[in-house]
Structure formats: structure tokens, C-alpha cells
Scaffold this motif. Structure first.
Motif: not given
Length: 227
Positions: A32, A73, A77, A79, A125, A127
Motif C-alpha cells: 500500500v 485507494w 493503488g 491514494q 498493511h 506500506v
């Protein structure tokens, strides 16, 4: 036992390409991507929309309890930042918001307000998180820390071209002046100043293409993280 998630911290000044590079690297790794600067921009945007001076700590502090911030998201992917149930992502990259974000991010009350929100994402997550104090403050135990930079002129040109694509009227000279001023504020603020973590890898992308920068980041990450 709670699953251990990987965390990658990418810090650096404005216009270094952090967002684009981190987003592409996250997609490659299946992580993420978290653009923490966008969260500060959301607070700045809220302050400006209410006529609040972003340097006025008392006024900004009074504003914070009314802000409902959420990160979402898309499938690819990207944001998006939602403020009080509205997607404000398209409003966050103007020079006015950039300047205001630099000012609100210097306020301890704002940094504390957003700190745990950022850490929760990292706990839940895998990240890649970018910003200006990720490796030093937000995720001091990150698996990989990278400080990404480029010369002011290169960074200003990248930001100017980005604004041109959106139809903004800003000149290159104005963007460069704004970027240099923001570097000065971010590096000299009392709380969480912009600086590399002691154990960060420094990467200057001035002479790199976007793909070369992404490949360099991925190489650094894969040295320490198996995915």
C-alpha cells in the motif's frame, strides 16, 4: 501471533518525485502506498477554505476536531484523501495549498493529530510511506529508510511541468522560489525537521529518469525485504 508487516520510509523535499516513485514501487511490490504529505495538505486545504491562517496554532487547533480524514485507494493503488466525506484529492497540489501545508505541518498540534493515523496504516498493511519525517518520527523502526532528493532546479522543473499539465498558470521561476522557501521552512522547523534518518540511504535522482529512479528504489528495498 499478529502478522508482521513491512514498512518502507521514503523522505525528502518537495518535488523530489517521492509520490510518483513510491506509488510505482508499491505497485510493483504489492504494498500500500501512503502519501502522508497529502494528509497535511488536507488540513491546510480545510484551513484555507475557512479563512484560517495556517500558521495560527490556536485557530488550527480549534479546527482539527471537526476534520474527518480518511485515506482510500483505487484498484490501481492511487491514494485518495477524503475530508468530511468528500474526495478533495484534486484540490491538494496547488502552490497555495503547498505553502499552507508547510506552515500547518510545523505546528506540533497538527503533527500529533496525524501521527497515530499514519502509524495505524503501517501496522495493518505492508506500506511504502513517503513524507518528510517518516524515517525519523513516524516509523523510526521502518525496515528500509530512503532519503530521496534532487537539485532545487530539477525538482522545480518537475513540479512546474506537473502544474502545466493541469493548466496552472504558475511560472517556473515562481515554482522554484516557492520550493526553495518551503525547503527552508521544512528544514528549520522546531518539530520534526526535514532531514535524513541516521540509518537512511541517500538517493539523488537529479540525473535519473523516472524509471531509473523507481528501479534504484526497488533495488534498495529488495536488499532488505523479501516479498
Amino acid at each position: 501471533m499478529e502478522k508482521q508487516h513491512y514498512s518502507i520510509a521514503i523522505d525528502g523535499p518537495g518535488g523530489a518525485g517521492k509520490s510518483t516513485i513510491a506509488r510505482r514501487a508499491a505497485a510493483e511490490l504489492g504494498f500500500v502506498y501512503v502519501d502522508t504529505g497529502a494528509i497535511y495538505r488536507a488540513v491546510a486545504c480545510a484551513a484555507l477554505s475557512r479563512g484560517i491562517d495556517p500558521s495560527d496554532e490556536a485557530a488550527v487547533s480549534a479546527l482539527l476536531p471537526s476534520l474527518q480524514l480518511e485515506l482510500r485507494w483505487t484498484e490501481d493503488g492511487v491514494q485518495h484523501v477524503w475530508l468530511n466525506r468528500a474526495d478533495i484529492s484534486s484540490e491538494l497540489r496547488t502552490p497555495a495549498v503547498s505553502t499552507a501545508a508547510s506552515r500547518v505541518s510545523a505546528l506540533p498540534v497538527v503533527r500529533q493529530f496525524l501521527l497515530e493515523q499514519q502509524r495505524v496504516v503501517a501496522r495493518t498493511h505492508d506500506v511504502i510511506m513517503d513524507g518528510r519525517d517518516i524515517g525519523t518520527v513516524v516509523l523510526p523502526d521502518a525496515d528500509v529508510k530512503i532519503f530521496l532528493s534532487a537539485s532545487p532546479e530539477v525538482r522545480a522543473r518537475r513540479r512546474w511541468l506537473e502544474l502545466q499539465e493541469k493548466g496552472a498558470p504558475d511560472t517556473y521561476e515562481a515554482v522554484l522560489a516557492d520550493l526553495i522557501a518551503r525547503d527552508e521552512r521544512d528544514s528549520n522547523r522546531a518539530i520534526a525537521p526535514l532531514r535524513p534518518a541516521d540509518d537512511a540511504v541517500l538517493l539523488d535522482t537529479s540525473g535519473m529518469t523516472l524509471q531509473e529512479s523507481i528501479d534504484a528504489i526497488l533495488k534498495l528495498i529488495r536488499k532488505k525485504v523479501t516479498v
